[in-house]
Design an enzyme around this catalytic site. Structure first.
Site, PDB file in Angstrom:
ATOM      1  N   TYR A 112       0.955  -1.329  -0.109  1.00  0.00           N
ATOM      2  CA  TYR A 112      -0.176   0.030   0.371  1.00  0.00           C
ATOM      3  C   TYR A 112       0.823   1.065   0.110  1.00  0.00           C
ATOM      4  CZ  TYR A 112      -4.203   2.690   1.574  1.00  0.00           C
ATOM      5  OH  TYR A 112      -4.998   3.501   1.247  1.00  0.00           O
ATOM      6  N   CYS A 113       0.638   1.995  -1.354  1.00  0.00           N
ATOM      7  CA  CYS A 113       1.216   3.198  -0.924  1.00  0.00           C
ATOM      8  C   CYS A 113       3.165   3.176  -1.212  1.00  0.00           C
ATOM      9  CB  CYS A 113       1.497   4.330   0.168  1.00  0.00           C
ATOM     10  SG  CYS A 113       1.754   5.899  -0.448  1.00  0.00           S
ATOM     11  N   VAL A 114       3.448   4.163  -0.214  1.00  0.00           N
ATOM     12  CA  VAL A 114       5.481   3.866  -0.032  1.00  0.00           C
ATOM     13  C   VAL A 114       5.469   2.211   0.239  1.00  0.00           C
ATOM     14  CG1 VAL A 114       5.389   4.150   2.611  1.00  0.00           C
ATOM     15  CG2 VAL A 114       7.186   4.344   0.678  1.00  0.00           C
ATOM     16  N   GLY A 144       4.009  -0.231  -0.591  1.00  0.00           N
ATOM     17  CA  GLY A 144       3.939  -0.985  -2.644  1.00  0.00           C
ATOM     18  C   GLY A 144       5.199  -0.588  -3.305  1.00  0.00           C
TER      19      GLY A 144
END
EC number: 2.3.1.-
Length: 611
Positions: free
Chosen positions: A348-350, A352
């Site tokens: 998720y986000c960073v 990811g």
């Protein structure tokens, strides 16, 4: 033009002079007393701000961001002021807009129904009070604000000779100034604030200044803007309560395994790598909104990395450390707990971005344990990285690195402020008005509790991220170096489920879409409605928003959208189907931890450490 003929057209023919009654001070003596009390509380706020500075515990770095703003905006003004013709053009446009506004006001005073021009945003929630339109004084202020803001944005947009980064920063700074100077933020220019101050004889300001002093003291000399009533939430009691165990930990993270709720589970376990810029329980706010619980209920064996809230001991923990001691460590623990080497993963986000970089490293090393990856609002190509790029250039990074070197980490409040500034008119100023001018306690809201629970960032990790991703875009170019190897996303051949959200201001859909072409295998691109959080945390039972599916993510996102299929509701079931098509084998439900002894109950102790 009549009101029936033009939606949004208004006039002042029905203006009742008696409507000014709520604006007339009834008890000047009480108002004077409360103003003195408010000033006393304001003095306490000033003392709370000064105390840590006088003690040498805190130093300010206002000069750098202010200097950068002045330098950036001066490049815009230089374009318009360097040529008399351009100067005249800019002045004429502004004066012409004000003349039109004055003409509309005179027409309304005469009783004519006049429609606002398109650039007056009548649906702006800040101007919901009816007196913004009905009262001639406040209507004029409202119009003047939008006219001036629109003109300032036009000056940035039309200035020639600016590079993209400078124009982006200038537009951002103009929005910040416009948000701060909105008439809704001042008592004398906000009809609702004015009425409430008169009605309470200034008692609202006494309470507001008291709250201001409390919030500065709570922030140890910095304003910790309260967005919700944090006393109503307790991690592990009414938030982040999906049953599970902490089954392993090291200096960087705890590994959680959640208890099965089905008789059989998918053979492949699921590892979730959340961002460390915030905490993982955004995916487990409460049972109704919890993605983690929903995944468990679908038969997933869910493991989550809970990152440490770092301090000076973690200063040297870089991306390789987070890849090895975070993702690599979790994969080892999953194999020990379940006996399975093949794993599905989510980033998720960073988190990811780290997962994608780790996959590239694993591909170079021949590590095939992760068999699929789902990326939530994840950027791997930072060409179109959105407003966070405003904070990233070489000068700003060097200044940030110098500050981090003193402590070994970036304060959580710094990153939280940066995120809030991206939507200042929604995440800063409404709470400033509600708390300190209205004197009202904020309402309890689990998502805003999570938003206020900020985390620190290790110096080495944060510097690597900003330079390699935002500044130099090395990951998408195959130039990022991890563990002494140059890694390439083109080597990542496993299936990818790449989720973007339509209104994302942190990882714009255009940016996520572009990154899809960096991978070497098949990418399923899905676009969800709403934004960075609500578009992800969208349980099926709520029947909210929609998502789009389509062909391979090639070309540009606008072309892809033109051919995509829209489906109402949550994307979660679509994702579950994608996972099961990869491997639908099931096994008997597993005990959390398997042969490993649990350390403590989920959500663990690392997540409870506040910045």
């Amino acid at each position: 033009m009549t009101a029936e003929k033009a939606e949004g057209a208004t006039g002042f023919a029905g203006f009742d002079p008696k409507s000014v009654e709520p604006y007339i001070v009834k008890d000047p003596e009480s108002l004077a007393i409360n103003m003195a009390r408010a000033a006393e509380q304001l003095g306490k706020a000033a003392s709370a701000w000064l105390a840590p500075r006088e003690a040498g515990e805190k130093t300010d770095s206002f000069a750098e961001p202010v200097s950068d703003m002045v330098k950036t905006l001066s490049k815009v003004s230089e374009y318009w002021l360097s040529d008399p013709r351009r100067t005249l053009e800019a002045q004429t446009h502004l004066l012409g807009s004000f003349f039109d506004m004055w003409s509309r006001t005179l027409q309304r005073m005469a009783g004519d129904a006049v429609e606002d021009p398109a650039n007056l945003q009548r649906n702006d929630k800040r101007f919901a009070d009816e007196d913004w339109v009905k009262n001639p004084f406040f209507d004029f202020i409202r119009q003047a604000y939008f006219v001036t803001s629109d003109w300032a944005e036009r000056m940035v947009r039309d200035a020639e000779g600016l590079d993209d980064h400078t124009r982006h920063k200038a537009a951002f700074y103009v929005r910040q100034i416009a948000s701060a100077l909105s008439p809704t933020n001042f008592i004398t220019t906000n009809p609702q604030l004015y009425r409430e101050t008169v009605a309470s004889s200034g008692a609202n300001l006494v309470k507001g200044m008291q709250m201001l002093a409390e919030d500065i003291a709570a922030g140890r000399g910095e304003l910790r803007l309260r967005q919700t009533d944090t006393s109503k939430f307790a991690i592990g009691e009414n938030i982040a309560i999906t049953p599970g165990k902490v089954i392993a930990q090291n200096d960087v993270c705890q590994v959680l395994q959640y208890e099965a709720s089905t008789e059989t589970v998918l053979k492949r376990p699921l590892l979730i790598c959340p961002p460390w810029i915030n905490k993982f329980y955004v995916l487990d706010l409460n049972p109704e909104k919890s993605f983690i619980k929903w995944a468990v209920d679908q038969g997933q064996t869910v493991f989550v990395i809970s990152w440490v809230n770092p301090d000076e001991r973690h200063a040297s923990k870089d991306w390789e450390a987070y890849a090895r001691e975070g993702i690599g460590f979790a994969l080892d623990i999953i194999e020990q707990a379940t006996g399975e080497r093949e794993v599905n993963s989510i980033g998720y986000c960073v988190g990811g971005t780290l997962l994608a970089a780790t996959l590239a490293l694993h591909a170079a090393e021949g590590d095939e344990r992760i068999r699929s990856a789902t990326l939530f609002t994840t950027q791997v190509d930072f060409t179109h990285a959105g407003d966070l790029k405003v904070f990233v250039d070489d000068d700003q990074i060097r200044h940030l690195e110098a500050n981090m070197s003193a402590t070994g980490y970036l304060e959580g409040s710094k990153m939280a402020s940066a995120f809030n500034m991206l939507r200042a008119s929604e995440l800063i100023w409404p709470y400033f008005v509600n708390n300190y001018l209205k004197g009202q306690d904020p309402l309890p809201f689990d998502l805003l509790y999570w938003n206020s629970d900020s985390t620190r960032m290790p110096a080495a990790n944060h510097s690597f991220y900003l330079r390699n991703c935002y500044l130099e875009n090395r990951l998408s170019k195959g130039e990022m170096v991890l563990a002494g190897r140059r890694v390439s996303l083109g080597d990542v051949k496993i299936p990818i489920y790449n989720l973007a959200t339509k209104e994302d201001h942190i990882a714009p859909a255009k940016s996520v879409f572009l990154g899809s072409s960096s991978f070497g295998g098949k990418v399923t691109f899905v676009l969800s409605g709403s934004g960075h959080i609500a578009g992800v945390v969208n349980p099926p039972a709520r029947s909210k928003y929609q998502y789009w599916t389509g062909g391979a993510p090639k070309g540009d996102i606008e072309t892809w959208m033109g051919k995509a299929k829209e489906t109402a509701g949550s994307w979660w079931p679509h994702w579950q189907g994608w996972v099961e098509r990869l491997d639908k084998r099931r096994v008997p439900a597993r005990k959390a931890g398997g042969p490993l002894n649990s350390i403590e109950e989920a959500p663990g102790s690392y997540v409870r450490v506040r910045a």
